[in-house]
Design an enzyme around this catalytic site. Structure first.
Site, PDB file in Angstrom:
ATOM      1  N   ASP A  13     -18.710 -22.533 -28.467  1.00 59.78           N
ATOM      2  CA  ASP A  13     -19.470 -21.632 -27.587  1.00 59.78           C
ATOM      3  C   ASP A  13     -20.969 -21.699 -27.816  1.00 59.78           C
ATOM      4  OD1 ASP A  13     -17.005 -20.780 -26.606  1.00 59.78           O
ATOM      5  OD2 ASP A  13     -16.838 -19.227 -28.137  1.00 59.78           O
ATOM      6  N   LYS A  16     -22.514 -25.620 -24.772  1.00 57.09           N
ATOM      7  CA  LYS A  16     -22.346 -27.040 -24.450  1.00 57.09           C
ATOM      8  C   LYS A  16     -22.265 -27.256 -22.937  1.00 57.09           C
ATOM      9  CE  LYS A  16     -18.576 -27.067 -26.955  1.00 57.09           C
ATOM     10  NZ  LYS A  16     -18.651 -25.733 -27.547  1.00 57.09           N
ATOM     11  N   GLY A  40     -13.768 -23.144 -23.125  1.00 57.01           N
ATOM     12  CA  GLY A  40     -14.316 -22.407 -21.989  1.00 57.01           C
ATOM     13  C   GLY A  40     -15.789 -22.746 -21.921  1.00 57.01           C
ATOM     14  N   HIS A  41     -16.173 -23.587 -20.965  1.00 56.88           N
ATOM     15  CA  HIS A  41     -17.564 -24.046 -20.858  1.00 56.88           C
ATOM     16  C   HIS A  41     -18.186 -23.424 -19.616  1.00 56.88           C
ATOM     17  CE1 HIS A  41     -16.364 -27.874 -23.318  1.00 56.88           C
ATOM     18  NE2 HIS A  41     -16.262 -26.764 -24.011  1.00 56.88           N
ATOM     19  N   GLN A 223     -15.063 -27.204 -28.436  1.00 55.08           N
ATOM     20  CA  GLN A 223     -15.080 -26.488 -29.724  1.00 55.08           C
ATOM     21  C   GLN A 223     -16.351 -26.863 -30.521  1.00 55.08           C
ATOM     22  OE1 GLN A 223     -11.630 -28.061 -29.003  1.00 55.08           O
ATOM     23  NE2 GLN A 223     -11.627 -26.268 -27.716  1.00 55.08           N
TER      24      GLN A 223
HETATM   25  P1  GDP Z   1     -19.633 -23.644 -24.576  1.00 56.65           P
HETATM   26  O1  GDP Z   1     -18.186 -23.359 -24.836  1.00 56.65           O
HETATM   27  O2  GDP Z   1     -20.300 -24.299 -25.722  1.00 56.65           O
HETATM   28  O3  GDP Z   1     -19.854 -24.374 -23.283  1.00 56.65           O
HETATM   29  O4  GDP Z   1     -20.330 -22.214 -24.427  1.00 56.65           O
HETATM   30  P2  GDP Z   1     -19.770 -20.948 -23.587  1.00 56.65           P
HETATM   31  O5  GDP Z   1     -19.946 -21.223 -22.154  1.00 56.65           O
HETATM   32  O6  GDP Z   1     -18.420 -20.550 -24.060  1.00 56.65           O
HETATM   33  O7  GDP Z   1     -20.751 -19.813 -24.102  1.00 56.65           O
HETATM   34  C1  GDP Z   1     -22.142 -19.901 -23.941  1.00 56.65           C
HETATM   35  C2  GDP Z   1     -22.608 -18.693 -23.123  1.00 56.65           C
HETATM   36  O8  GDP Z   1     -24.010 -18.579 -23.232  1.00 56.65           O
HETATM   37  C3  GDP Z   1     -22.328 -18.822 -21.631  1.00 56.65           C
HETATM   38  O9  GDP Z   1     -22.089 -17.550 -21.106  1.00 56.65           O
HETATM   39  C4  GDP Z   1     -23.638 -19.394 -21.080  1.00 56.65           C
HETATM   40  O10 GDP Z   1     -23.848 -19.053 -19.713  1.00 56.65           O
HETATM   41  C5  GDP Z   1     -24.640 -18.713 -21.962  1.00 56.65           C
HETATM   42  N1  GDP Z   1     -25.862 -19.475 -22.230  1.00 56.65           N
HETATM   43  C6  GDP Z   1     -26.040 -20.807 -22.412  1.00 56.65           C
HETATM   44  N2  GDP Z   1     -27.314 -21.086 -22.752  1.00 56.65           N
HETATM   45  C7  GDP Z   1     -27.965 -19.899 -22.793  1.00 56.65           C
HETATM   46  C8  GDP Z   1     -29.305 -19.514 -23.130  1.00 56.65           C
HETATM   47  O11 GDP Z   1     -30.157 -20.318 -23.479  1.00 56.65           O
HETATM   48  N3  GDP Z   1     -29.588 -18.175 -23.080  1.00 56.65           N
HETATM   49  C9  GDP Z   1     -28.666 -17.236 -22.730  1.00 56.65           C
HETATM   50  N4  GDP Z   1     -29.027 -15.969 -22.714  1.00 56.65           N
HETATM   51  N5  GDP Z   1     -27.399 -17.559 -22.415  1.00 56.65           N
HETATM   52  C10 GDP Z   1     -27.058 -18.874 -22.452  1.00 56.65           C
HETATM   53  P1  IMO Z   2     -15.399 -24.132 -26.612  1.00 54.65           P
HETATM   54  O1  IMO Z   2     -15.148 -25.552 -26.186  1.00 54.65           O
HETATM   55  C1  IMO Z   2     -14.732 -21.048 -29.633  1.00 54.65           C
HETATM   56  C2  IMO Z   2     -10.920 -21.202 -31.808  1.00 54.65           C
HETATM   57  C3  IMO Z   2      -9.912 -20.092 -31.592  1.00 54.65           C
HETATM   58  C4  IMO Z   2      -9.232 -20.079 -32.948  1.00 54.65           C
HETATM   59  C5  IMO Z   2      -9.209 -21.559 -33.334  1.00 54.65           C
HETATM   60  C6  IMO Z   2      -7.886 -22.247 -33.037  1.00 54.65           C
HETATM   61  O2  IMO Z   2     -15.504 -23.157 -25.502  1.00 54.65           O
HETATM   62  O3  IMO Z   2     -16.515 -24.060 -27.594  1.00 54.65           O
HETATM   63  P2  IMO Z   2      -6.710 -23.083 -30.788  1.00 54.65           P
HETATM   64  O4  IMO Z   2      -6.301 -22.326 -29.557  1.00 54.65           O
HETATM   65  O5  IMO Z   2      -7.666 -24.193 -30.542  1.00 54.65           O
HETATM   66  O6  IMO Z   2      -5.537 -23.527 -31.614  1.00 54.65           O
HETATM   67  O7  IMO Z   2      -7.484 -21.981 -31.694  1.00 54.65           O
HETATM   68  O8  IMO Z   2     -10.244 -22.167 -32.598  1.00 54.65           O
HETATM   69  N1  IMO Z   2     -11.366 -21.889 -30.565  1.00 54.65           N
HETATM   70  C7  IMO Z   2     -12.583 -21.741 -30.024  1.00 54.65           C
HETATM   71  N2  IMO Z   2     -13.606 -20.922 -30.369  1.00 54.65           N
HETATM   72  N3  IMO Z   2     -14.874 -21.930 -28.608  1.00 54.65           N
HETATM   73  C8  IMO Z   2     -13.870 -22.765 -28.259  1.00 54.65           C
HETATM   74  O9  IMO Z   2     -14.020 -23.732 -27.359  1.00 54.65           O
HETATM   75  C9  IMO Z   2     -12.643 -22.664 -28.950  1.00 54.65           C
HETATM   76  N4  IMO Z   2     -11.448 -23.304 -28.859  1.00 54.65           N
HETATM   77  C10 IMO Z   2     -10.688 -22.834 -29.860  1.00 54.65           C
HETATM   78  O10 IMO Z   2     -10.555 -18.868 -31.294  1.00 54.65           O
HETATM   79  O11 IMO Z   2     -10.061 -19.422 -33.889  1.00 54.65           O
HETATM   80 MG    MG Z   3     -16.848 -21.766 -24.847  1.00 53.38          MG
END
Ligand code: GDP
Ligand code: IMO
Ligand code: MG
Length: 425
Positions: A13, A16, A40-41, A223
């Site tokens: 998270d 990415k 979840g991206h 991840q």
């Molecule tokens: P990922 O799994 O690495 O793709 O990240 P996620 O999408 O799960 O979580 C990142 C969250 O931060 C999302 O809600 C994005 O919309 C938000 N986000 C990304 N870059 C920025 C930033 O520079 N500032 C803020 N405030 N939010 C951001």
């Molecule tokens: P993105 O790509 C954050 C965490 C779960 C749990 C552990 C194992 O959005 O960054 P799993 O279901 O993979 O067997 O769970 O990994 N986890 C993540 N945490 N971002 C993710 O993906 C994750 N995918 C799995 O919360 O601790």
């Molecule tokens: Mg994510």
């Protein structure tokens, strides 16, 4: 044109999805190489917010090819639902999505096993998985009992699935869980196979041909490094190699064809699920970071645990992944803070520790050694050039780079595409 691997440097998270979306403009093909629908991206474009789980985050750019590599585990029902959701919002994948015939299939029994094993783990041993069947599917892959996306198109598929189900239902029974209905699985998977058939192909040959033709590839990790099965906080990890090495085994692209590695890192740290997290803040400041950063899981909606930036973790990630430069995200979330802390080392059993210990019981005993950095207390969201940032914000970012041993390439100050500053990259 370079071939780039993009990885998460913390516990996932890191943002990415957003950075991939920005870099897709400069790439021809975006490839996911590991993980499954546990990811979840999030990508925000104008007022629209998309959360991608299996489909590479490049899909939101018309005409770009997206590939689900052999290292990914694919839940065909989840993938069809994602394709349909995108189509409902006017984003069609037709002709642009390719799925490796070698990618392993996630079945409902994998989800059921994931859920039940998690239920039966004692307190303190629960991983807090996403319950998407990821661990059991990679388990079957290693045990050589998995089925692959190519098998989904085989006339023997229903029979092969029934054989697996017979065994898995015995295990589920022993765990006190309901059996899975074989006919229902066969029917649902046959339907999904029809939708996905045009996309299932030999992506390994396709990608290597594209490289020979001079196309530019962006390899998208899911991840993060600390959730990597080998280098993360085992057993509180996911079941694949989220690090840069996974990009080769998860796509069939040789290592010498990778030109650069970009590490995505948040300006602070978060973690979803259980396991050690040395800089975690369980106080009002942690809650504030969660609030300002909207830190809720994009897949499960769970609140993310929040804490200060951990330079020990980021330095370790830079080393393992060979990070050429950082994409630092969410700097704006720190805008209002008076003082910002950065963990520069750990203290454990009276000793200073400079790198992440493999033993999680030791990591649990580690306490952070902090350096305090004055906050800038000025909004940064509308800044478009690094030079225009408040001096203290620049100093904070520069200190993170110094402590982690990799330079800055991209800085993100908001969730939108245009809140992205390029710094010499
Ligand atoms: P990922 O799994 O690495 O793709 O990240 P996620 O999408 O799960 O979580 C990142 C969250 O931060 C999302 O809600 C994005 O919309 C938000 N986000 C990304 N870059 C920025 C930033 O520079 N500032 C803020 N405030 N939010 C951001
Ligand atoms: P993105 O790509 C954050 C965490 C779960 C749990 C552990 C194992 O959005 O960054 P799993 O279901 O993979 O067997 O769970 O990994 N986890 C993540 N945490 N971002 C993710 O993906 C994750 N995918 C799995 O919360 O601790
Ligand atoms: Mg994510």
């Amino acid at each position: 044109m370079p071939n780039t691997v993009l990885i998460g440097a913390q516990w996932g998270d890191e943002g990415k999805g957003k950075i991939i979306d920005v870099l897709t403009q400069e790439s021809d093909i975006v490839v996911r190489y590991q993980g499954g629908s546990n990811a979840g991206h999030t990508v925000e474009i104008g007022a629209q917010r998309y959360v991608l789980h299996l489909i590479p985050s490049g899909i939101l750019h018309a005409g770009k090819q997206c590939v689900i590599g052999n290292g990914v585990v694919v839940d065909p029902l989840a993938l069809v639902a994602e394709i349909e959701e995108l189509a409902g919002r006017g984003k069609r994948v037709d002709g642009n999505l390719f799925i490796s015939d070698r990618a392993h299939v996630v079945f409902p029994y994998h989800r059921a096993l994931d859920e039940n094993r998690e239920r039966l783990r004692q307190k303190g041993e629960k991983i807090g998985t996403t319950k998407r069947g990821i661990g059991p599917t990679y388990g079957d892959k290693a045990a050589r009992t998995g089925l692959r996306m190519g098998d989904l198109l085989d006339p023997l598929f229903a029979e092969m699935a029934a054989e697996r189900l017979a065994e898995k239902n015995k295990i589920l029974g022993a765990l006190g869980a309901e059996p899975i209905d074989t006919a229902a699985v066969q029917e649902a998977y046959a339907k999904a196979a029809q939708v996905l058939a045009p996309c299932i192909t030999d992506t390994v040959t396709r990608l290597n041909r594209a490289i020979r033709e001079g196309k530019s590839l962006l390899l998208e990790g899911a991840q993060g490094t600390m959730l990597d099965i080998d280098f993360g906080t085992y057993p509180f990890v996911t079941s694949s190699n989220a690090t840069a090495g996974g990009a080769c085994t998860g796509t069939g692209i040789p290592p010498h064809r990778i030109d650069r590695v970009i590490g995505v890192v948040k300006a602070y740290t978060t973690r979803v699920g259980e396991g050690p997290f040395p800089t975690e803040l369980t106080d009002a400041t942690g809650a504030r970071l969660g609030r300002e950063g909207h830190e809720f899981g994009a897949t499960t909606g769970r609140p993310r645990r929040c804490g200060w930036f951990d330079a020990v973790v980021a330095r370790y990630s830079a080393m393992i992944n060979g990070v050429d430069f950082w994409a630092i995200t969410k700097l704006d979330v720190l805008d209002k803070l008076e003082t910002i802390r950065v963990c520069v080392a750990y203290e454990c059993d009276g000793r200073r520790v400079e790198c992440v210990p493999s033993n999680i019981r030791m990591l649990d005993r580690c306490t952070p050694v902090y350096e305090d950095i004055p906050g800038w207390q000025t909004p940064t969201r509308d800044v478009t050039r690094f030079e225009d940032l408040p001096a203290r914000a620049k100093a904070y970012v520069e200190r993170l780079c110094e402590l982690t041993g990799a330079p800055l390439g991209i800085l993100s100050v908001g969730p939108r595409r245009d809140s992205t500053l390029r710094v010499g990259a």
